[in-house]
Design a protein around this motif. Structure first.
Motif, mmCIF file in Angstrom:
data_model
loop_
_atom_site.group_PDB
_atom_site.id
_atom_site.type_symbol
_atom_site.label_atom_id
_atom_site.label_comp_id
_atom_site.label_asym_id
_atom_site.label_seq_id
_atom_site.Cartn_x
_atom_site.Cartn_y
_atom_site.Cartn_z
ATOM 1 N N GLU B 82 -9.709 7.171 64.156
ATOM 2 C CA GLU B 82 -10.298 5.822 65.078
ATOM 3 C C GLU B 82 -9.879 6.176 66.881
ATOM 4 O O GLU B 82 -8.206 5.966 66.171
ATOM 5 C CB GLU B 82 -10.532 4.312 64.925
ATOM 6 C CG GLU B 82 -11.834 3.685 65.891
ATOM 7 C CD GLU B 82 -11.516 2.523 65.369
ATOM 8 O OE1 GLU B 82 -12.743 1.650 65.102
ATOM 9 O OE2 GLU B 82 -10.418 2.001 64.500
ATOM 10 N N SER B 86 -10.304 6.042 77.537
ATOM 11 C CA SER B 86 -11.046 4.596 78.017
ATOM 12 C C SER B 86 -12.776 5.614 78.840
ATOM 13 O O SER B 86 -12.944 6.908 78.443
ATOM 14 C CB SER B 86 -10.659 5.804 79.909
ATOM 15 O OG SER B 86 -9.585 5.141 79.445
ATOM 16 N N GLY B 105 -5.442 15.649 68.660
ATOM 17 C CA GLY B 105 -4.603 16.035 67.007
ATOM 18 C C GLY B 105 -5.833 15.684 66.538
ATOM 19 O O GLY B 105 -7.336 16.345 66.595
ATOM 20 N N LEU B 147 -4.496 14.283 83.093
ATOM 21 C CA LEU B 147 -6.363 13.614 83.151
ATOM 22 C C LEU B 147 -6.712 12.418 82.960
ATOM 23 O O LEU B 147 -8.052 11.297 82.617
ATOM 24 C CB LEU B 147 -5.819 13.700 81.481
ATOM 25 C CG LEU B 147 -6.611 12.945 79.787
ATOM 26 C CD1 LEU B 147 -7.994 13.839 80.243
ATOM 27 C CD2 LEU B 147 -6.057 12.723 78.650
ATOM 28 N N ALA B 150 -9.921 10.811 84.202
ATOM 29 C CA ALA B 150 -10.799 10.079 82.956
ATOM 30 C C ALA B 150 -10.956 8.598 83.259
ATOM 31 O O ALA B 150 -11.829 8.129 83.546
ATOM 32 C CB ALA B 150 -9.877 10.524 81.686
HETATM 33 C C1 LIG Z 1 -6.276 2.988 76.305
HETATM 34 C C2 LIG Z 1 -6.201 4.421 76.377
HETATM 35 C C3 LIG Z 1 -7.398 5.108 76.724
HETATM 36 C C4 LIG Z 1 -6.959 6.400 76.621
HETATM 37 N N1 LIG Z 1 -8.438 7.033 77.255
HETATM 38 C C5 LIG Z 1 -7.801 8.658 76.865
HETATM 39 C C6 LIG Z 1 -9.091 9.323 77.591
HETATM 40 O O1 LIG Z 1 -9.984 8.804 78.306
HETATM 41 N N2 LIG Z 1 -9.009 10.516 77.339
HETATM 42 C C7 LIG Z 1 -7.856 11.531 76.518
HETATM 43 O O2 LIG Z 1 -8.666 12.119 76.055
HETATM 44 N N3 LIG Z 1 -6.880 10.348 75.220
HETATM 45 C C8 LIG Z 1 -6.947 9.082 76.081
HETATM 46 N N4 LIG Z 1 -6.007 8.044 75.028
HETATM 47 C C9 LIG Z 1 -5.676 8.714 74.705
HETATM 48 C C10 LIG Z 1 -5.851 9.343 73.646
HETATM 49 O O3 LIG Z 1 -6.390 7.824 72.773
HETATM 50 C C11 LIG Z 1 -5.337 10.126 72.186
HETATM 51 O O4 LIG Z 1 -5.252 11.608 72.729
HETATM 52 C C12 LIG Z 1 -6.052 9.697 70.687
HETATM 53 O O5 LIG Z 1 -5.870 8.495 70.326
HETATM 54 C C13 LIG Z 1 -5.168 11.215 69.339
HETATM 55 O O6 LIG Z 1 -5.986 10.814 68.686
HETATM 56 P P1 LIG Z 1 -6.065 12.097 67.253
HETATM 57 O O7 LIG Z 1 -6.036 11.560 66.188
HETATM 58 O O8 LIG Z 1 -6.471 13.196 68.341
HETATM 59 O O9 LIG Z 1 -4.252 12.523 67.254
HETATM 60 P P2 LIG Z 1 -3.088 12.910 66.241
HETATM 61 O O10 LIG Z 1 -1.917 12.861 66.456
HETATM 62 O O11 LIG Z 1 -3.745 13.156 65.159
HETATM 63 O O12 LIG Z 1 -3.082 10.965 66.105
HETATM 64 C C14 LIG Z 1 -3.186 10.010 65.259
HETATM 65 C C15 LIG Z 1 -3.483 8.694 65.187
HETATM 66 O O13 LIG Z 1 -2.632 7.876 66.454
HETATM 67 C C16 LIG Z 1 -2.786 7.333 66.996
HETATM 68 N N5 LIG Z 1 -2.567 7.929 68.979
HETATM 69 C C17 LIG Z 1 -2.220 9.415 68.501
HETATM 70 N N6 LIG Z 1 -2.182 9.205 69.682
HETATM 71 C C18 LIG Z 1 -2.471 8.053 70.332
HETATM 72 C C19 LIG Z 1 -2.549 7.852 71.996
HETATM 73 N N7 LIG Z 1 -1.367 8.546 73.346
HETATM 74 N N8 LIG Z 1 -3.119 6.796 72.337
HETATM 75 C C20 LIG Z 1 -3.289 5.964 71.552
HETATM 76 N N9 LIG Z 1 -3.426 6.148 69.998
HETATM 77 C C21 LIG Z 1 -3.234 6.907 69.567
HETATM 78 C C22 LIG Z 1 -4.976 7.422 67.170
HETATM 79 O O14 LIG Z 1 -5.286 5.999 66.564
HETATM 80 C C23 LIG Z 1 -4.733 8.298 65.408
HETATM 81 O O15 LIG Z 1 -5.835 8.027 65.128
HETATM 82 C C24 LIG Z 1 -5.762 6.961 75.592
HETATM 83 C C25 LIG Z 1 -5.471 6.014 75.106
HETATM 84 C C26 LIG Z 1 -5.241 4.969 75.259
HETATM 85 C C27 LIG Z 1 -4.250 4.107 74.961
#
Ligand SMILES: Cc1cc2nc3c(=O)[nH]c(=O)nc-3n(C[C@H](O)[C@H](O)[C@H](O)COP(=O)(O)OP(=O)(O)OC[C@H]3O[C@@H](n4cnc5c(N)ncnc54)[C@H](O)[C@@H]3O)c2cc1C
Ligand code: SF4
Ligand code: SF4
Ligand code: FES
Lengths: 347, 302
Positions: B82, B86, B105, B147, B150
């Motif tokens: 999960e 945004s 990721g 980004l 977005a």
């Molecule tokens: C409020 C908010 C809005 C966002 N909006 C966007 C968007 O519009 N577009 C977009 O491409 N990305 C956005 N992101 C970043 C996106 O959430 C991360 O790129 C994503 O969680 C990466 O997950 P993954 O499983 O692919 O990466 P992995 O590195 O495999 O991450 C594993 C876990 O870590 C957590 N995690 C890792 N990086 C982040 C991160 N930067 N923020 C929060 N949790 C993270 C998550 O729970 C994820 O499942 C946003 C983050 C936040 C906090």
């Protein structure tokens, strides 16, 4: 608050009867440490003999019965193009017997976050409401500083609370369920002698504390000492193992991961308690870590306990049980850290 | 003698039997139920980013879903995880939402391999929003880097749909390279809208680039700010806040009239997992949208 006198024989009958219809969890001796001190855990018991209410403290807090270390938040069944999600809450009744005041205070802290704040947690509420709590007064534990935080006495958060008066318990009743339970056995009204014995017992306990921690103005002090060398000193020792948060009665932070069966027919969303001392706590995709050093993570944990939580809920999150101090292999403990911070400002 | 305990069945709790509405923050107990949604369309924006158009499957749930610009959802891919994303579409489109997602990721890669029709789960909306109504009658600067476009799209759509409520509108957007520009196909539309000043800049031009070259702050050179009637929304990497917000502040714009969106690791979106904390501030509840004054007063924020 309603008080009753419960003789120990009747208490035993009560617990033995309860064991027939609900799971009873109580302090149980599981071994001794290197210094020969007994080690206790809160464990399910099936006979009264297994229970040791004279225990000093437990290694782990009882939070595991409310926020388990591992918990399935949801189960999935996967089809060809779709999936189904199923959520289950635990609601089998359980009794936890022998919780000390600090641990009940710990539950009250968790209640604030998990019941009374935004997005109440159904997983927690289901467990909390189906758990009967019978607390008990006790002699101060080694290193405990609950009296400094006012968590050595509780006036709510339990069903029954016992104070040992030798042959009988001075029993506080805080719920109708506690009242109904108590009425199953013979109880007596409180007489003058009982009140006197109770107050004496309380006084004796509160005079027995040997660990003194000065928490005066701590939230502001933490802000002022944000860059203090105290953090560097202790941070350099921290192994980032996260044990402190695991044993803490009020640490609730977690991570979520997904598990799938080998044949991809089913899966689960699993919550696992975490610790802000673990290295990847604040790491995000791409590798950026908002708290890369052990020092900042250790400091953050203390800030959450003694400053951040106060800001939101008007009291520290820490209840002064010193479990984190006892478990830490690096010897990091709240009395020393808070003491040194207080000494910094007096320099 | 026996003891009967009547178990408390939370499922029968009245708050649990209500339709899920994440805007009911103090009452909602069905925190881990999610809206099932379907990916209806996938638009390839660059090698790294795709736009996912998503529709909540249940009609009633779709109708009820409302969000405010700047809020995010927790997007669930069962079996994988999960992630917070945004909402990148117009608030008036309700349960038809768009998410612009970068491959970063595990979960985001799975999404990039997903096909139209795939089912995902959505929890939300969560977090704070840009105070659009408060901005009515003012000039607005919508500034994005990379980004950051977005999260900026929701307030942008709001401004465009309510153009009459705003005075001067500037959209400033910058990326490192031209091939990283998102939503290229929409620039023409945006620039044709009556009286919107759209400017784009790249740091490292390639042979085909005919537009402006430099850092995003350069676009502020030819803009005059009326500090008492201007708001700015700035989305992008944290380093950009320092430069852009710092510059705007020099130009006279007070810090409490600038809004930014912060990113932290998130595992719940509901103030429970603590992963998103900045000091004692929850990015998922008190943020992700903050005014810049608050950001400057948070320890370890940027
Ligand atoms: C409020 C908010 C809005 C966002 N909006 C966007 C968007 O519009 N577009 C977009 O491409 N990305 C956005 N992101 C970043 C996106 O959430 C991360 O790129 C994503 O969680 C990466 O997950 P993954 O499983 O692919 O990466 P992995 O590195 O495999 O991450 C594993 C876990 O870590 C957590 N995690 C890792 N990086 C982040 C991160 N930067 N923020 C929060 N949790 C993270 C998550 O729970 C994820 O499942 C946003 C983050 C936040 C906090
Ligand atoms: S303070 Fe001690 S118990 Fe906690 S993470 Fe550091 S070494 Fe481990
Ligand atoms: S921080 Fe340490 S002393 Fe305080 S409640 Fe947690 S384990 Fe007990
Ligand atoms: S994302 Fe879990 S507390 Fe903010």
């Amino acid at each position: 608050m309603l008080f009753k006198i419960l003789y120990k024989d009747d208490f035993r009958t009560l617990i033995e009867t309860a064991m027939k219809s609900v799971e009873v969890v109580a302090p149980k001796k599981v071994g001794s440490n290197a210094r020969g001190k007994p080690i206790h855990h809160y464990l399910p018991v099936t006979s009264f003999e297994e229970i040791d209410l004279s225990y000093e403290t437990t290694e782990y807090s009882a939070k595991t019965y409310f926020i388990p270390y591992l918990e399935n938040l949801a189960n999935y069944r996967f089809g060809d193009e779709d999936w189904e999600k199923e959520i289950q809450y635990r609601f089998e009744p359980r009794m936890i017997l022998g919780l000390h005041a600090c641990d009940i205070s710990g539950l009250l802290r968790l209640d604030k976050v998990l019941i009374h704040d935004k997005f109440p947690s159904p997983y927690y509420i289901a467990r909390r409401k189906n758990t009967l709590i019978v607390g008990i007064d006790h002699e101060p534990c080694e290193g405990g500083f609950c009296h400094a935080l006012g968590t050595n006495v509780v006036s709510h958060g339990f069903d029954l609370f016992l104070t040992d008066l030798g042959d009988r318990y001075f029993t506080a009743i805080d719920s109708d369920r506690g009242y109904i339970l108590l009425n199953k056995v013979l109880t007596h009204d409180v007489k003058e002698k009982d009140t006197k014995d109770y107050l004496d017992a309380r006084r004796r306990i509160s005079d027995a504390y040997t660990t003194h921690v000065n928490v005066h103005n701590l939230p502001n002090l933490l802000d002022i000492e944000f860059e203090s060398d105290v953090w560097k000193k202790w941070g350099a020792k921290c192994l980032s193992c996260g044990s402190c948060a695991q044993v803490c009665p009020t640490c609730y932070c977690y991570g979520v991961s997904e598990r799938v069966s080998m044949d991809w027919a089913s899966g689960a969303k699993v919550k696992q308690l975490y610790s802000c001392n673990l290295v990847d706590f604040a790491q995000v995709a791409g590798g950026h870590n908002f708290r890369p050093e052990a020092t900042t993570r250790l400091k953050y944990r203390y800030y959450h306990q003694h400053r951040g939580f106060v800001e939101i809920y008007d009291e520290p999150k820490c209840v002064g049980c010193n479990r984190c101090g006892r478990t830490c292999l690096a010897g990091i403990n709240p009395p020393d850290i808070i003491g040194e911070l207080q000494a910094e400002v007096r320099k | 003698m026996s003891i009967e305990f009547q178990p408390y069945d939370i499922i029968k709790d009245t708050d649990m039997t209500q339709p899920i509405d994440f805007n009911q923050r103090n009452k909602l107990k069905s925190v881990d139920r999610a809206f099932k949604a379907e990916i209806t369309n996938i638009i390839r924006l660059t090698d790294m980013e795709k736009l996912f158009q998503i529709r909540i499957v249940d009609d009633a749930e779709r109708q009820r879903f409302t969000f405010l610009p700047g809020q995010f959802v927790m997007l669930q891919v069962p079996g994988y995880g999960e992630v917070p994303i945004s909402i990148s579409s117009s608030p008036s489109a309700k349960g038809h939402i768009e998410l612009c997602i970068r491959k970063a990721g595990v979960v985001t890669n799975v999404l990039h391999n997903a096909r139209r029709g795939a089912k995902v789960g959505i929890r939300g909306p969560f977090g704070t929003h840009f105070p659009m109504v408060q901005m009515h009658g003012s000039d607005v600067l919508l500034i994005a880097g990379g980004l950051g476009l977005a999260p900026l799209r929701a307030p942008m759509f709001y401004v465009i749909e309510n153009r009459v409520s705003f005075k001067d509108v500037h959209i400033l957007y910058g990326t490192r390279q031209p091939d990283q520009l998102l939503f290229r196909y929409q620039y023409e539309e945006w620039s044709l809208i009556d009286d919107i000043n759209l400017q784009i800049i790249v740091e490292r031009p390639d042979a085909t680039w005919a537009g402006r070259v430099g850092l995003i702050t350069k676009l502020l050179d030819n803009i005059t700010i009326h500090p008492e009637k201007t708001y700015a929304i700035v989305c992008g990497p944290p380093v950009m806040f320092k430069f852009v917000c710092g510059r705007l502040n020099q130009m006279g714009l007070p810090m409490h009239r600038m809004f930014v969106s912060l990113e932290r690791r998130m595992h719940c979106g509901m103030g429970k997992c603590c992963r998103c904390n900045i000091g004692s501030t929850y990015t998922c509840i008190d943020g992700p949208v903050f005014d810049y004054w608050s950001v400057m007063n948070l320890k370890e924020a940027i």
